[in-house]
Motif scaffolding. Structure first.
Motif, PDB file in Angstrom:
ATOM      1  N   CYS A  65      45.549  87.638  33.700  1.00  0.00           N
ATOM      2  CA  CYS A  65      46.435  87.130  34.752  1.00  0.00           C
ATOM      3  C   CYS A  65      47.796  87.825  34.704  1.00  0.00           C
ATOM      4  CB  CYS A  65      46.600  85.626  34.598  1.00  0.00           C
ATOM      5  SG  CYS A  65      47.776  84.932  35.772  1.00  0.00           S
TER       6      CYS A  65
ATOM      7  N   VAL B 223      50.990  83.401  29.014  1.00  0.00           N
ATOM      8  CA  VAL B 223      49.857  82.792  28.307  1.00  0.00           C
ATOM      9  C   VAL B 223      48.741  83.835  28.175  1.00  0.00           C
ATOM     10  CG1 VAL B 223      48.058  81.019  28.448  1.00  0.00           C
ATOM     11  CG2 VAL B 223      50.436  80.425  28.936  1.00  0.00           C
ATOM     12  N   GLY B 224      48.552  84.630  29.217  1.00  0.00           N
ATOM     13  CA  GLY B 224      47.560  85.708  29.137  1.00  0.00           C
ATOM     14  C   GLY B 224      46.139  85.233  29.366  1.00  0.00           C
ATOM     15  N   CYS B 225      45.943  84.403  30.398  1.00  0.00           N
ATOM     16  CA  CYS B 225      44.601  83.898  30.678  1.00  0.00           C
ATOM     17  C   CYS B 225      43.670  85.034  31.100  1.00  0.00           C
ATOM     18  CB  CYS B 225      44.662  82.863  31.793  1.00  0.00           C
ATOM     19  SG  CYS B 225      45.609  81.405  31.332  1.00  0.00           S
TER      20      CYS B 225
ATOM     21  N   LEU C  49      42.363  78.721  34.981  1.00  0.00           N
ATOM     22  CA  LEU C  49      43.524  79.394  35.572  1.00  0.00           C
ATOM     23  C   LEU C  49      44.367  78.318  36.244  1.00  0.00           C
ATOM     24  CD1 LEU C  49      41.880  82.476  37.393  1.00  0.00           C
ATOM     25  CD2 LEU C  49      43.159  82.540  35.251  1.00  0.00           C
ATOM     26  N   CYS C  50      45.673  78.500  36.223  1.00  0.00           N
ATOM     27  CA  CYS C  50      46.556  77.540  36.907  1.00  0.00           C
ATOM     28  C   CYS C  50      46.682  77.953  38.376  1.00  0.00           C
ATOM     29  CB  CYS C  50      47.905  77.482  36.192  1.00  0.00           C
ATOM     30  SG  CYS C  50      49.011  78.833  36.625  1.00  0.00           S
TER      31      CYS C  50
ATOM     32  N   LYS D 290      48.839  79.602  40.012  1.00  0.00           N
ATOM     33  CA  LYS D 290      49.234  81.009  40.216  1.00  0.00           C
ATOM     34  C   LYS D 290      48.080  81.945  39.884  1.00  0.00           C
ATOM     35  CE  LYS D 290      53.056  80.883  37.682  1.00  0.00           C
ATOM     36  NZ  LYS D 290      53.405  79.466  37.482  1.00  0.00           N
TER      37      LYS D 290
ATOM     38  N   PRO E  39      50.836  76.347  32.190  1.00  0.00           N
ATOM     39  CA  PRO E  39      49.892  75.221  32.292  1.00  0.00           C
ATOM     40  C   PRO E  39      48.639  75.393  31.436  1.00  0.00           C
ATOM     41  CG  PRO E  39      50.612  75.957  34.462  1.00  0.00           C
ATOM     42  CD  PRO E  39      51.114  76.961  33.494  1.00  0.00           C
TER      43      PRO E  39
HETATM   44  S1  SF4 Z   1      46.668  81.391  34.977  1.00  0.00           S
HETATM   45 FE1  SF4 Z   1      48.648  80.342  34.923  1.00  0.00          FE
HETATM   46  S2  SF4 Z   1      48.882  79.780  32.762  1.00  0.00           S
HETATM   47 FE2  SF4 Z   1      47.314  81.363  32.848  1.00  0.00          FE
HETATM   48  S3  SF4 Z   1      48.429  83.296  32.533  1.00  0.00           S
HETATM   49 FE3  SF4 Z   1      48.255  82.954  34.739  1.00  0.00          FE
HETATM   50  S4  SF4 Z   1      50.173  81.946  35.270  1.00  0.00           S
HETATM   51 FE4  SF4 Z   1      49.941  81.722  33.066  1.00  0.00          FE
END
Ligand code: SF4
Lengths: 185, 843
Positions: free
Chosen positions: A48, A53-55, A82-83, A85, B6
């Motif tokens: 991401c 956080v580096g999802c 994932l959030c 964003k 989050p």
């Molecule tokens: S999905 Fe959300 S929490 Fe995960 S890296 Fe992206 S912005 Fe950050």
């Protein structure tokens, strides 16, 4: 009761009291639906681009277009989540507002003009070379400094490690010291 | 964290499900506050009072983890007799020069270090001017790894006793008085963190820009470090101080820094007044003991990576090719340089200072005074279009026809249209695969800088000033029709290459003789065995919870830093429950769940021989291996520009008196007294309220990547301010209506959200006199700052309100605590707006 289409109709089943969040939500049409990711030609394992956080992300491409970006369930960091964003990042790469053309605004100009990418690169290189010469400081207060303070850089923090590396390397060789990024902010 | 990180917050939720108690301390009630056990509203900028009171609580109650503190920290170390504390000097440490507003840190030294520190102090000052005081964090060359100490902790000048005196007035009462947190709330917090620390348990602190964006930001984090060291929570699982960084690769942009004061791997940029040649520089930049003692190998390997065969022993490995600093060349000083006309050309790459940096007006005035500007981004951001639609145009500021800046806008490739590495907030490098080519003229920044460098090199002359560029190694393989330089080749260069051209596997292979090259020593080994270690993707469920085979963490794939401290001095786990890394006596190696952050075969009983250098000078019980004495520093004898211990100072702009000291605000903070950067006077009735900036889940930083997307804009369509019902009543604000926020820099308008989530902070005086004077309510206004004058949803620029005033260590601006006035309704427009601001300035 005979199994006519009416009695299998989800609405009827739900009105009869079956749970609309389970079996009774299904119909022949929804059973035939397939996820669009199944048709993807390739899947790239990505990360991401928003917060740190580096999802993990899976980027699905079909016919040369990104068709979906989903959380990567393999990631021990995000476990597929994932959030808002991260979930919107397909739109980040496909939305119609993205700029895809080089633009040029001449001094005192009142509008943008299109410019060829190669020409723009040459013009920028010319300006760096010229400004560097014009603002070169060999010494300052009797000490060798070998630099220019006429050229500065400010970068975001979604640039890759490799990009940052080439940026710092090139500017340092050029003697440009005012090289900064979002981490200062 | 639930609001802005989050998905990371899922692990906090997991911990809560397993019984962890979670506190949220924040001026602003967010989604995090709603998902924890206790929410403690705090007055913005008062955190050192709270942390100091927790430290005092631990010290006076004898609640520290004594065995850990004695073995692993500098609690017993004796400080020289010249040191004077803020308790002695009413808020100043010894060494302060009121004329320059700077400290000479030599009197803060360990006993026996003073003379040497005095010699270095000129350098200390020069470095502080260039955001490099941290290069003295290792106490400078020649420091002993065994400074004088009193293990009974009774010596009046030992760190432990100095700490006790320094924090003795930081009490629960003071917390009530200055933070607005009640004694009962404080007691619950203090009980929870002490009960949850020790052999069997650990406590973690998590922070973000709410701690950094202050004129005392570095000392906030220092205060947390003291607390965590006293409680034995560093280097252990479930412990630590975790910085939640805001951007996908902001950690990577600090490690491989595009920052003026650093070279890759936290190596200081050379300074004109300190460093003549390489030997000089190596001598001046830290101690000979601890791992920084090997810095010559790190620096020479970097120079070899950049200048290849041209870098030889005879020419100091091209050390003179590096330009020299003479002072502050940071972001805000650069903006002043633009306004003053010394900066002519500016590259803005994936950044948006016109709305994203403090004092937006000064940023835009700077842009308008350039010769040329290059902007690269996914969309036409405000920084590219400032000449067309900046707010100044409406108030008589420069019009397009008056702005001579030549602007190039080049569209950028997105994260899926290029390959490369992000380093996340855990120092974890994760490689991204490329999904497809970028559209149209869009290119990666790697492409841009590589081809720009290539073109510049084609234009070089034989002139001496061109030599560093001519000799630069710049021959990356090009791939595909777009001639994309190979990011893998760049990462391999960063990871290090040894004799025979093979990729290095470990930092310990780096040599000072020029036989190795490495673009960033802390990343050494990222291409070990010719494998891109950052691309490793063994699924989490197939690994231990440490997940060492997902990506690669610097250094050497260690996931918890200083993890030697997770074992006791003899090398045994402190407890079964907190087992992590330990000494395997039979095999003679450190082992455990993680890669040990220690020399693998150094036994716990190791005693360094006389005259030992680098890591060999540290004992088998010294876990903090980057420090010259191997200890965690409760007290910082050198390396900070505003004092060896945290002190509560009020923010630069504050409506509250500092009842602790006569020195109101951080005396070393960096101020810029200029017409284009006016300040609100402190304690001013014109600016009675506090404002603090904030973020929302649905947006990202100043919004270029979020308020351009329909999905995210629909979720959070408009800028607003959050105010309490009490403030709304006082000022006459209506929920859903408009408010105007005024500072000496700007007046902006936003929608109003009246909510009980924002609590007025009630400060209580502890003495009778204070009780009348100071029993006050501080109203805080919360301002999400994601909007600007472009995008799908627009709004006034919150950053326009913020002054340029900086933390003296790292030169970051104070965005989290400023003062303002709040008026009901929309702001005036045109020149009436300027008149309003002018009225407030004059008073
Ligand atoms: S999905 Fe959300 S929490 Fe995960 S890296 Fe992206 S912005 Fe950050």
């Amino acid at each position: 009761m005979a199994g006519g289409w009416v009695s299998r109709w989800p609405l009827v089943r739900q009105l009869r009291g079956e749970d609309g969040r389970r079996e009774a939500a299904r119909s022949a049409r929804t059973d035939a639906l397939r996820p669009r990711v199944e048709r993807a030609d390739t899947v790239a394992r990505s990360v991401c681009p928003y917060c740190a956080v580096g999802c993990g992300q899976l980027v699905y491409v079909e016919d040369g277009r990104v068709t979906q970006i989903e959380g990567d369930p393999d990631s021990p960091i995000s476990r597929g989540r994932l959030c808002p964003k991260g979930s919107a990042s397909k739109q980040l790469v496909t939305h119609s507002g993205r700029a895809t053309q080089v633009l040029y605004r001449r001094p005192y100009g009142t509008g943008w003009e299109p410019l060829d990418l190669e020409t723009a690169m040459d013009m920028i290189a010319d300006r760096v070379v010229r400004t560097r010469r014009e603002t070169w400081q060999q010494t300052r207060d009797g000490r060798t400094v070998r630099r220019t303070t006429g050229i500065a850089h400010l970068g975001g923090a979604t640039l890759d490690v490799e990009e940052n590396y080439l940026i710092k390397k090139l500017y340092t060789a050029l003697g440009a010291v005012q090289v900064e990024n979002q981490a200062r902010i | 964290m639930a609001e802005c990180h989050p998905v990371g917050f899922q692990w906090v939720t997991e911990a809560r499900l397993r019984g962890a108690k979670v506190f949220h301390i924040d001026p602003r009630f967010s989604r995090t506050s709603a998902s924890v056990d206790r929410y403690l509203p705090i007055r913005a900028g008062s955190d050192i009072v709270l942390l100091g009171a927790l430290i005092n609580h631990v010290l006076t109650g004898g609640l520290d983890f004594r065995e850990y503190v004695l073995a692993y920290t500098n609690a017993a170390t004796i400080i020289n007799a010249e040191f004077r504390d803020t308790e002695d000097l009413d808020g100043l440490f010894s060494g302060y020069d009121p004329e320059t507003g700077r400290y000479d840190p030599s009197s803060w030294a360990y006993e026996g270090d003073v003379g040497r520190m005095r010699m270095l102090s000129e350098g200390g000052l020069a470095h502080a001017e260039a955001a490099g005081s941290d290069s003295y964090g290792a106490r400078g060359a020649g420091a002993s790894a065994r400074p004088p100490a009193d293990p009974t902790l009774r010596h009046p000048r030992c760190v432990y006793q100095i700490l006790r005196r320094h924090f003795s007035r930081y009490t629960a009462d003071l917390v009530e008085e200055l933070c607005g947190i009640s004694a009962a709330q404080f007691a619950e917090l203090a009980e929870a963190i002490t009960a949850n620390s020790g052999r069997e348990r650990t406590t973690a602190w998590v922070y973000s820009v709410g701690w950094t964006q202050h004129t005392t930001g570095v000392q906030f984090i220092r205060a947390a470090s003291i607390l965590q060291l006293l409680l034995g929570n560093m280097g252990r699982p479930g412990g630590g101080i975790l910085s939640l960084r805001g951007h996908a690769n902001i950690q990577g942009s600090t490690d491989v820094p595009t920052l003026f004061n650093l070279l890759p791997g936290y190596i200081a940029m050379p300074h004109a007044h300190r460093h003549d040649d390489l030997d000089d520089y190596i001598r001046g930049e830290g101690a000979d003991t601890g791992f920084w003692g090997n810095r010559r190998a790190y620096v020479v390997s970097l120079l070899k990576a950049w200048w290849g065969d041209a870098a030889t022993e005879e020419n100091d490995f091209c050390f003179d090719h590096l330009p020299r600093l003479t002072g502050d060349h940071g972001h805000y000083a650069t903006v002043m340089g633009q306004i003053d006309g010394t900066v002519k050309g500016y590259f803005v790459i994936g950044e948006n200072p016109a709305v994203g940096s403090a004092n937006g007006r000064a940023q835009r005035l700077g842009l308008a005074n350039l010769d040329w500007l290059v902007v690269r981004d996914l969309t036409l951001v405000e920084t590219a279009t400032f000449w067309q639609d900046a707010p100044e145009i409406e108030t008589g500021g420069p019009h397009p026809g008056e702005i001579g800046t030549e602007v190039f806008f080049l569209p950028a490739a997105s994260h899926v249209e290029k390959e490369g590495t992000f380093t996340n907030t855990q120092r974890l490098l994760q490689w991204r695969e490329k999904a497809l080519d970028p559209p149209g003229d869009c290119r990666s920044d790697l492409w841009f800088f590589y081809h720009l460098g290539r073109r510049i090199r084609e234009r070089l002359t034989d002139d001496e000033i061109d030599r560093p560029v001519r000799e630069l190694t710049w021959d990356y393989p090009e791939e595909g029709a777009l001639r994309e330089p190979s990011a893998r080749a760049v990462l391999r260069e960063i990871g290090g290459i040894g004799p025979g051209g093979r990729a290095l596997s470990h930092i310990r292979e780096l040599r000072p003789d020029g036989s190795t090259s490495c673009g960033c020593w802390i990343y050494c080994g990222v291409y070990a065995d010719e494998v891109n270690q950052a691309a490793r993707r063994r699924p989490g469920r197939e690994q231990s919870r440490v997940a060492p085979e997902w990506g690669w963490a610097w250094p050497a794939n260690r996931r918890i830093l200083y993890n030697r401290a997770s074992a006791d001095p003899e090398g045994r786990p402190w407890s079964e429950r907190k087992r992590y890394v330990w000494w395997d006596a039979d095999r003679g190696v450190w082992t455990g769940a993680d890669v040990p952050d220690f020399e693998e075969d150094k036994p716990p009983g190791y005693e360094p021989p006389e005259g030992a250098k680098a890591e060999a000078a540290l004992r088998g019980t010294d876990p903090f291996i980057m420090q010259s004495d191997g200890r965690g520093w409760l007290y910082v004898p050198s390396g900070l520009s505003d004092g060896p211990l945290p002190v509560h100072y009020e923010p630069h702009e504050s409506p509250v008196r500092n009842t602790l000291y006569g020195t109101r605000a951080n005396p070393a903070r960096r101020v810029f007294h200029r017409r284009d950067n006016p300040y609100n006077p402190p304690l001013s009735s014109r600016f009675p309220y506090v404002f603090t900036t904030s973020r929302l889940t649905e947006h990202h930083t100043s919004g270029a990547m979020s308020r351009t997307l329909p999905y995210l804009t629909e979720l959070q369509p408009e800028p607003f301010c959050e105010v309490s019902p009490e403030l709304a009543a006082e000022v006459g604000l209506v929920n859903g209506g408009w408010a105007t926020i005024v500072t000496a820099r700007a007046a902006i308008e936003t929608r109003v959200l009246v909510t009980e989530r924002v609590r007025p902070i009630r400060l209580r005086g502890t003495t009778e006199q204070q009780a009348t004077e100071q029993q006050a309510t501080v109203h805080q206004v919360v301002l999400p700052y994601h909007w600007g004058y472009r995008g799908l949803a627009t709004g006034d620029v919150v950053n326009d309100l913020i002054p340029i005033v900086l933390d003296p260590n790292v030169f970051i601006q104070e965005s989290k605590a400023g003062t303002c006035d709040v008026l009901p309704g929309r702001r005036p427009t045109g020149t009436a707006l300027l008149e309003l601001i002018e009225r407030y300035r004059r008073g």
